[in-house]
Write a protein that holds these residues in place. Sequence first.
Motif, PDB file in Angstrom:
ATOM      1  N   GLN A  87    -116.257 -68.570  60.212  1.00 47.08           N
ATOM      2  CA  GLN A  87    -115.025 -68.650  60.987  1.00 47.08           C
ATOM      3  C   GLN A  87    -114.115 -67.470  60.658  1.00 47.08           C
ATOM      4  O   GLN A  87    -113.673 -67.321  59.517  1.00 47.08           O
ATOM      5  CB  GLN A  87    -114.289 -69.966  60.670  1.00 47.08           C
ATOM      6  CG  GLN A  87    -113.010 -70.199  61.439  1.00 47.08           C
ATOM      7  CD  GLN A  87    -113.281 -70.614  62.877  1.00 47.08           C
ATOM      8  OE1 GLN A  87    -114.379 -70.979  63.233  1.00 47.08           O
ATOM      9  NE2 GLN A  87    -112.267 -70.525  63.718  1.00 47.08           N
ATOM     10  N   PRO A  88    -113.807 -66.606  61.607  1.00 47.34           N
ATOM     11  CA  PRO A  88    -112.856 -65.521  61.339  1.00 47.34           C
ATOM     12  C   PRO A  88    -111.458 -66.110  61.163  1.00 47.34           C
ATOM     13  O   PRO A  88    -110.982 -66.872  62.001  1.00 47.34           O
ATOM     14  CB  PRO A  88    -112.951 -64.644  62.589  1.00 47.34           C
ATOM     15  CG  PRO A  88    -113.438 -65.564  63.658  1.00 47.34           C
ATOM     16  CD  PRO A  88    -114.317 -66.565  62.994  1.00 47.34           C
ATOM     17  N   THR A  89    -110.840 -65.793  60.060  1.00 43.19           N
ATOM     18  CA  THR A  89    -109.496 -66.315  59.776  1.00 43.19           C
ATOM     19  C   THR A  89    -108.634 -65.199  59.214  1.00 43.19           C
ATOM     20  O   THR A  89    -109.115 -64.111  58.898  1.00 43.19           O
ATOM     21  CB  THR A  89    -109.556 -67.448  58.729  1.00 43.19           C
ATOM     22  OG1 THR A  89    -110.107 -66.926  57.508  1.00 43.19           O
ATOM     23  CG2 THR A  89    -110.407 -68.615  59.213  1.00 43.19           C
ATOM     24  N   HIS A 110    -116.386 -61.725  52.907  1.00 42.72           N
ATOM     25  CA  HIS A 110    -115.915 -62.156  54.227  1.00 42.72           C
ATOM     26  C   HIS A 110    -114.393 -62.280  54.258  1.00 42.72           C
ATOM     27  O   HIS A 110    -113.827 -62.953  55.133  1.00 42.72           O
ATOM     28  CB  HIS A 110    -116.556 -63.495  54.613  1.00 42.72           C
ATOM     29  CG  HIS A 110    -118.023 -63.398  54.906  1.00 42.72           C
ATOM     30  ND1 HIS A 110    -118.978 -63.285  53.911  1.00 42.72           N
ATOM     31  CD2 HIS A 110    -118.708 -63.365  56.088  1.00 42.72           C
ATOM     32  CE1 HIS A 110    -120.171 -63.211  54.464  1.00 42.72           C
ATOM     33  NE2 HIS A 110    -120.049 -63.249  55.773  1.00 42.72           N
TER      34      HIS A 110
END
Length: 303
Positions: free
Chosen positions: A85-87, A113
């Motif tokens: 999940q890109p956060t 990441h």
Amino acid sequence: MAEPVGFVGLGTMGSALSGHLMRAGYAVTGYDTDPSRTEEHAERGGKTAASPAEVIAGAEIVVTSLPSAEALWDVIRGDHGLASQPTGELTVIEASTLAVEDKEEARAFLAGHGKSLLDCPISGTGAQARRKDIVAYVSGDDEPKERAGPVLSAMTRGWYDVGAFGNGMRMKIVANLLVTVHNLAAAEALVLAERAGLDLATVLSAVGDGAGTSRMFEVRGPLMAIGNYADPGIRTRVFAKDIDIIDAFARELGSPTPLFSLASTFYRAALAQGRGRDDTACVHAVLKQFASGQEPLGTSERC
């Protein structure tokens, strides 16, 4: 608006910790591989997610409370894991009891990441967690610690900054070595007291108020006195994993652990008897069998 926090792992410990967060005013989105655990979280007023990736939607902090290194890997690098999940800024409070090497590998993976992992194992039983009578050993980088501080304070009685990443687990290993020995010592004392004809309720009060007491005598002594091992603060099969971690860690350092090594045989005897689902207070039953002349290393049909 309540601050959002994600929570992955809603077992005995995780359900207690997430409950404290909700009572402190956090909006907790929870996930567990067991759907019944997720449903219970919803019944307590929490939000639910279908995957770890969904847990962190809108949250800058997520807590993980997991039974194994394999579970942690699934949570962080699975197809719907935390890393998928890109956060923005994300701090993971990793509260499980796992080998230091496993946590270090997980930290490096998440750092790749853009996410921060703190090593924050919890010291206390499930029953203590429900009462918020637990502490956390927090290790890692300073900025994530600062961000995680309010969440840690909301779900524990107190937390200790023990320095560099991995020191949390090292501290937990020391604590769990003592738990292993003290739990068996409490069982040994109560078997002796019973065979001496003493009233066990009086023993718990009198010894518990004197120099011979310990937290394990106070927490698990009452369970041992009535032979109630069925409501696990921590299951024997789960604690067996912790015993293996302690044993490997001590061997790596060449540190002698004679009392721990002897004590661990009684937990393994409990497993051999099929007491894996019981609370670790069941070493009391193993000792009682030994005292009555029965073979303590036998097996049973229990599971």
